[in-house]
Design an enzyme around this catalytic site. Structure first.
Site, short mmCIF file in Angstrom:
data_model
loop_
_atom_site.label_atom_id
_atom_site.label_comp_id
_atom_site.label_asym_id
_atom_site.label_seq_id
_atom_site.Cartn_x
_atom_site.Cartn_y
_atom_site.Cartn_z
N ASN A 191 0.81 -1.22 0.00
CA ASN A 191 0.00 0.00 0.00
C ASN A 191 0.84 1.28 0.00
OD1 ASN A 191 -2.46 -1.54 0.17
ND2 ASN A 191 -2.07 -1.81 2.36
N ARG A 192 2.06 1.17 -0.50
CA ARG A 192 2.98 2.30 -0.60
C ARG A 192 3.36 2.88 0.76
NH1 ARG A 192 3.17 0.12 -4.82
NH2 ARG A 192 3.23 1.07 -6.90
#
Length: 214
Positions: A191-192
Site C-alpha cells: 500500500n505504498r
C-alpha cells in the site's frame, strides 16, 4: 506519448523495523548487501549510482561499481580527469544509491569523497586484468574523440608497447573513498507505506536514527 500510470507493483517481501537494526548504517548495509547477494536476481549487487554536481552546476548520475566498503566508507575507482573526477574535485559532496529490486530495497548515501591513499589505488590497479589496465590508460575519459577506431588503434599500440612489461597505474586514475554523512534505507511495503530509516552522523561520530514517512 506512452501512459505509465497503470504500472503498479505491490511491495511485500520484507520489513524494516527499529527493533531489528544496528546502531550504525555500515552494519545494516553489510547485512542488506549479503542478503541481496545470497537471494540472487541481481547481476551486479555492487552496481551503484553516483551523483555529482558538475562544473556546469547540473547534477549528473551514472552507474559505477562499488569495490570496497568498511567502517570508513565506500570505495570506487575512476579517472580523476573525467567529468566525474572534475566534479568531485570542485564539490566533494556526492550521493551514492543502490536499488536492489529482488528484495525491494534501496539505499541512499550522502557523503564526502576524497582520494584514497596511492598505495590503495596501486594495489587495486595491480589486481586488474591487463586489458582493464590498458583500457584505463588508453581512454581519455569524458573527452571528445573522433570515432571508435581511435580507441581501438591506440589500444593496439599500447599492447605492443607494454608487451612483457609491468603495467603501472597512471597518476590520473585511482580510488575515491566516500565517507558517509547520512544513509537512508528504504524497504518496499504494501500500500505504498514503505519503511524509511535514516541514519545521520553526529558531531560525536554517533548516528542519529529516524523513521521517515514514505
Amino acid at each position: 506519448m506512452k501512459d505509465l500510470s497503470n504500472y503498479r507493483k505491490s511491495y511485500e517481501k520484507s520489513e524494516l523495523l527499529e527493533n531489528n537494526i544496528p546502531e550504525d548504517p555500515i552494519n545494516l548495509f553489510n547485512r542488506w548487501f549479503h542478503e541481496t547477494e545470497d537471494f540472487g536476481g541481481v547481476d551486479e549487487v555492487n552496481a551503484m549510482t553516483v551523483a555529482t554536481i558538475g562544473l556546469d552546476r547540473f547534477p549528473k548520475s551514472r552507474v559505477v561499481l562499488l569495490k570496497k566498503f568498511n567502517e570508513e566508507g565506500f570505495i570506487f575507482y575512476t579517472n580523476y580527469n573525467s567529468e566525474k573526477g572534475k566534479a568531485i574535485e570542485h564539490n566533494p559532496h556526492i550521493c551514492l544509491s543502490f536499488f536492489w529490486t529482488s528484495l525491494e530495497r534501496q539505499v541512499i548515501i550522502k557523503g564526502i569523497a576524497e582520494k584514497t591513499l596511492e598505495v590503495i589505488s596501486d594495489n587495486y590497479f595491480a589486481s586488474r586484468p591487463d586489458g582493464s589496465k590498458l583500457g584505463a590508460i588508453v581512454s581519455p575519459q569524458s573527452e571528445i574523440i573522433p570515432n571508435r577506431e581511435y580507441l581501438e588503434s591506440n589500444l593496439v599500440l599500447l599492447e605492443q608497447e607494454y608487451q612483457g612489461l609491468e603495467i603501472i597505474r597512471p597518476k590520473n586514475w585511482g580510488g575515491y573513498l566516500v565517507r558517509p554523512q547520512e544513509v537512508e534505507f528504504w524497504q518496499g511495503r504494501a500500500n505504498r507505506l514503505h519503511d524509511r530509516i535514516r541514519y545521520q552522523l553526529q558531531s560525536d561520530f554517533s548516528w542519529k536514527i529516524d523513521r521517515l514517512s514514505p
